[in-house]
Motif scaffolding. Structure first.
Motif, PDB file in Angstrom:
ATOM      1  N   PRO A  34       0.786  -1.233   0.000  1.00 33.38           N
ATOM      2  CA  PRO A  34       0.000   0.000   0.000  1.00 33.38           C
ATOM      3  C   PRO A  34       0.819   1.284   0.000  1.00 33.38           C
ATOM      4  N   LYS A  35       2.087   1.212   0.393  1.00 31.98           N
ATOM      5  CA  LYS A  35       2.940   2.405   0.382  1.00 31.98           C
ATOM      6  C   LYS A  35       4.295   2.046  -0.218  1.00 31.98           C
ATOM      7  N   HIS A  36       4.463   2.369  -1.481  1.00 29.04           N
ATOM      8  CA  HIS A  36       5.668   2.028  -2.232  1.00 29.04           C
ATOM      9  C   HIS A  36       6.818   2.921  -1.770  1.00 29.04           C
ATOM     10  N   SER A  37       7.904   2.307  -1.278  1.00 30.18           N
ATOM     11  CA  SER A  37       9.049   3.092  -0.810  1.00 30.18           C
ATOM     12  C   SER A  37      10.311   2.249  -0.876  1.00 30.18           C
ATOM     13  N   PRO A  38      11.496   2.891  -0.830  1.00 32.67           N
ATOM     14  CA  PRO A  38      12.753   2.129  -0.836  1.00 32.67           C
ATOM     15  C   PRO A  38      12.933   1.275   0.408  1.00 32.67           C
ATOM     16  N   ARG A  39      12.177   1.534   1.463  1.00 34.13           N
ATOM     17  CA  ARG A  39      12.260   0.697   2.666  1.00 34.13           C
ATOM     18  C   ARG A  39      11.599  -0.657   2.432  1.00 34.13           C
ATOM     19  N   VAL A  40      10.650  -0.717   1.495  1.00 36.37           N
ATOM     20  CA  VAL A  40       9.977  -1.980   1.175  1.00 36.37           C
ATOM     21  C   VAL A  40      10.639  -2.640  -0.031  1.00 36.37           C
ATOM     22  N   PHE A  41      10.843  -1.875  -1.092  1.00 42.47           N
ATOM     23  CA  PHE A  41      11.463  -2.401  -2.312  1.00 42.47           C
ATOM     24  C   PHE A  41      12.980  -2.257  -2.166  1.00 42.47           C
ATOM     25  N   VAL A  42      13.611  -3.321  -1.652  1.00 38.58           N
ATOM     26  CA  VAL A  42      15.013  -3.257  -1.247  1.00 38.58           C
ATOM     27  C   VAL A  42      15.906  -4.112  -2.139  1.00 38.58           C
ATOM     28  N   GLU A  43      17.198  -3.786  -2.139  1.00 39.85           N
ATOM     29  CA  GLU A  43      18.166  -4.547  -2.920  1.00 39.85           C
ATOM     30  C   GLU A  43      18.241  -5.997  -2.450  1.00 39.85           C
ATOM     31  N   GLN A  44      18.210  -6.222  -1.140  1.00 33.42           N
ATOM     32  CA  GLN A  44      18.262  -7.577  -0.592  1.00 33.42           C
ATOM     33  C   GLN A  44      17.445  -7.612   0.691  1.00 33.42           C
ATOM     34  N   VAL A  45      16.547  -8.570   0.785  1.00 35.15           N
ATOM     35  CA  VAL A  45      15.720  -8.686   1.988  1.00 35.15           C
ATOM     36  C   VAL A  45      16.587  -9.173   3.154  1.00 35.15           C
ATOM     37  N   ASP A  46      16.230  -8.775   4.370  1.00 37.78           N
ATOM     38  CA  ASP A  46      17.000  -9.177   5.544  1.00 37.78           C
ATOM     39  C   ASP A  46      16.795 -10.647   5.883  1.00 37.78           C
ATOM     40  N   MET A  47      15.642 -11.174   5.534  1.00 38.63           N
ATOM     41  CA  MET A  47      15.380 -12.603   5.698  1.00 38.63           C
ATOM     42  C   MET A  47      14.379 -13.028   4.637  1.00 38.63           C
ATOM     43  N   VAL A  48      14.578 -14.180   4.049  1.00 38.61           N
ATOM     44  CA  VAL A  48      13.650 -14.674   3.032  1.00 38.61           C
ATOM     45  C   VAL A  48      12.504 -15.418   3.712  1.00 38.61           C
ATOM     46  N   SER A  49      11.319 -14.893   3.555  1.00 37.12           N
ATOM     47  CA  SER A  49      10.106 -15.566   4.021  1.00 37.12           C
ATOM     48  C   SER A  49       9.420 -16.206   2.814  1.00 37.12           C
ATOM     49  N   GLY A  50       8.951 -15.384   1.876  1.00 38.81           N
ATOM     50  CA  GLY A  50       8.440 -15.880   0.611  1.00 38.81           C
ATOM     51  C   GLY A  50       9.577 -16.031  -0.376  1.00 38.81           C
ATOM     52  N   VAL A  51       9.568 -17.120  -1.135  1.00 40.46           N
ATOM     53  CA  VAL A  51      10.690 -17.482  -2.016  1.00 40.46           C
ATOM     54  C   VAL A  51      10.569 -16.758  -3.360  1.00 40.46           C
ATOM     55  N   GLY A  52      11.658 -16.099  -3.777  1.00 32.57           N
ATOM     56  CA  GLY A  52      11.709 -15.419  -5.064  1.00 32.57           C
ATOM     57  C   GLY A  52      12.214 -16.323  -6.169  1.00 32.57           C
ATOM     58  N   TYR A  53      12.259 -15.773  -7.381  1.00 31.14           N
ATOM     59  CA  TYR A  53      12.633 -16.573  -8.550  1.00 31.14           C
ATOM     60  C   TYR A  53      14.075 -17.067  -8.487  1.00 31.14           C
ATOM     61  N   ASP A  54      15.010 -16.280  -7.971  1.00 32.41           N
ATOM     62  CA  ASP A  54      16.398 -16.715  -7.945  1.00 32.41           C
ATOM     63  C   ASP A  54      16.607 -17.868  -6.971  1.00 32.41           C
ATOM     64  N   ARG A  55      15.981 -17.799  -5.800  1.00 33.41           N
ATOM     65  CA  ARG A  55      16.157 -18.859  -4.804  1.00 33.41           C
ATOM     66  C   ARG A  55      15.410 -20.127  -5.197  1.00 33.41           C
ATOM     67  N   ALA A  56      14.267 -19.969  -5.830  1.00 33.72           N
ATOM     68  CA  ALA A  56      13.551 -21.150  -6.311  1.00 33.72           C
ATOM     69  C   ALA A  56      14.384 -21.871  -7.374  1.00 33.72           C
ATOM     70  N   ALA A  57      14.992 -21.096  -8.288  1.00 30.33           N
ATOM     71  CA  ALA A  57      15.821 -21.703  -9.344  1.00 30.33           C
ATOM     72  C   ALA A  57      17.024 -22.419  -8.743  1.00 30.33           C
ATOM     73  N   ALA A  58      17.627 -21.807  -7.717  1.00 29.22           N
ATOM     74  CA  ALA A  58      18.795 -22.432  -7.083  1.00 29.22           C
ATOM     75  C   ALA A  58      18.430 -23.733  -6.381  1.00 29.22           C
ATOM     76  N   ALA A  59      17.206 -23.833  -5.890  1.00 25.37           N
ATOM     77  CA  ALA A  59      16.765 -25.044  -5.181  1.00 25.37           C
ATOM     78  C   ALA A  59      16.412 -26.167  -6.141  1.00 25.37           C
ATOM     79  N   GLY A  60      16.134 -25.840  -7.394  1.00 31.50           N
ATOM     80  CA  GLY A  60      15.891 -26.885  -8.380  1.00 31.50           C
ATOM     81  C   GLY A  60      14.432 -27.132  -8.709  1.00 31.50           C
ATOM     82  N   PRO A  61      14.155 -28.155  -9.522  1.00 32.86           N
ATOM     83  CA  PRO A  61      12.806 -28.416 -10.043  1.00 32.86           C
ATOM     84  C   PRO A  61      11.734 -28.607  -8.971  1.00 32.86           C
ATOM     85  N   SER A  62      12.093 -29.166  -7.840  1.00 35.30           N
ATOM     86  CA  SER A  62      11.084 -29.365  -6.802  1.00 35.30           C
ATOM     87  C   SER A  62      10.543 -28.036  -6.289  1.00 35.30           C
TER      88      SER A  62
END
Length: 256
Positions: free
Chosen positions: A143-171
């Motif tokens: 609801p409020k777009h800002s650089p505090r939300v849209f960050v270069e790297q998250v402090d902890m991964v909760s929901g999995v993004g495309y790069d981490r899913a690809a690294a984990a493989g087909p499963s």
């Protein structure tokens, strides 16, 4: 604002953008988190996605579309927590979550700010985010777009993004999909060769420069960026008179 006024507010553009996430979804369970996504899911149900399944926010599948805050009058089934989790594992749900942080690959953080060993702020915890992202479509509402939300790297991964899913493989990649990110400034997706975030549309009154300045990473911006589609007169009537007559949407998205 009366239903006779056809000029849509920023909040109403956001509602329509959220509703579009469930266009053509078929008979799947909508899992909206937040006021605007909830209005969007109900709008989709009343218009172009009549087979969409809705809940009362707790444990009941509802057959009608009540106003926000009102009790459903038609109950179609019982969906307790255990059955809800089983349904998630089948992929028959499209959830729209929030995010305290989101990076260019779609990794989401709702757990903590700062280092895991000594966080500056404790948030919700990972909740169901990992299972959501690996088992059914997961979109995000900011609801409020800002650089505090849209960050270069998250402090902890909760929901999995495309790069981490690809690294984990087909499963991990088999059912992984992040269709939409919707904010108060525009709509975004990951339809790029490297699966990084792209600006798909701007809400009216918003400029590309505003979006870039409010994003803490390099965003893919096409040469021509369309505007988010305008609500129809009937959609505005449904939003204002049927789904959200108390205008709760304006508490989540401030007027432009």
């Amino acid at each position: 604002m009366s239903s006779g006024t056809t000029t849509a507010t920023r909040a109403e553009y956001c509602v329509v953008a959220c509703a579009e996430a469930w266009r053509g979804a078929g008979e799947v369970l909508a899992g909206p988190m937040g006021t605007v996504p909830t209005i969007g899911a109900r709008l989709a149900k009343l218009t172009f996605s009549p087979d969409l399944l809705l809940t009362d926010g707790e444990a009941l599948l509802i057959g009608d579309v009540p106003a926000i805050g009102a009790r459903a009058q038609v109950v179609e089934g019982w969906l307790p927590y255990r059955q809800h989790l089983a349904l998630v594992a089948t992929g028959r749900r499209h959830v729209m979550m929030g995010a305290s942080q989101l990076d260019r690959h779609g990794n989401q953080n709702i757990s903590c700010i700062g280092a895991w060993a000594r966080p500056e702020r404790q948030l919700l915890g990972v909740r169901g985010a990992p299972v959501n992202t690996l088992n059914n479509p997961t979109s995000y509402w900011i609801p409020k777009h800002s650089p505090r939300v849209f960050v270069e790297q998250v402090d902890m991964v909760s929901g999995v993004g495309y790069d981490r899913a690809a690294a984990a493989g087909p499963s991990a990649t088999r059912y992984h999909r992040i269709p939409d990110v919707i904010s108060d400034l525009g709509v975004f997706d990951f339809e790029t060769p490297d699966r990084t975030m792209r600006l798909r549309s701007l809400h009216p009154g918003v400029t590309v420069e505003q979006v870039v300045a409010a994003t803490g990473f390099a965003l893919t911006v096409p040469d021509e960026v369309p505007h988010t589609r305008e609500p129809t007169a009937e959609e505005l009537r449904l939003i204002r008179e049927v789904i959200d007559p108390k205008a709760l949407r304006d508490r989540e998205v401030s007027a432009a």
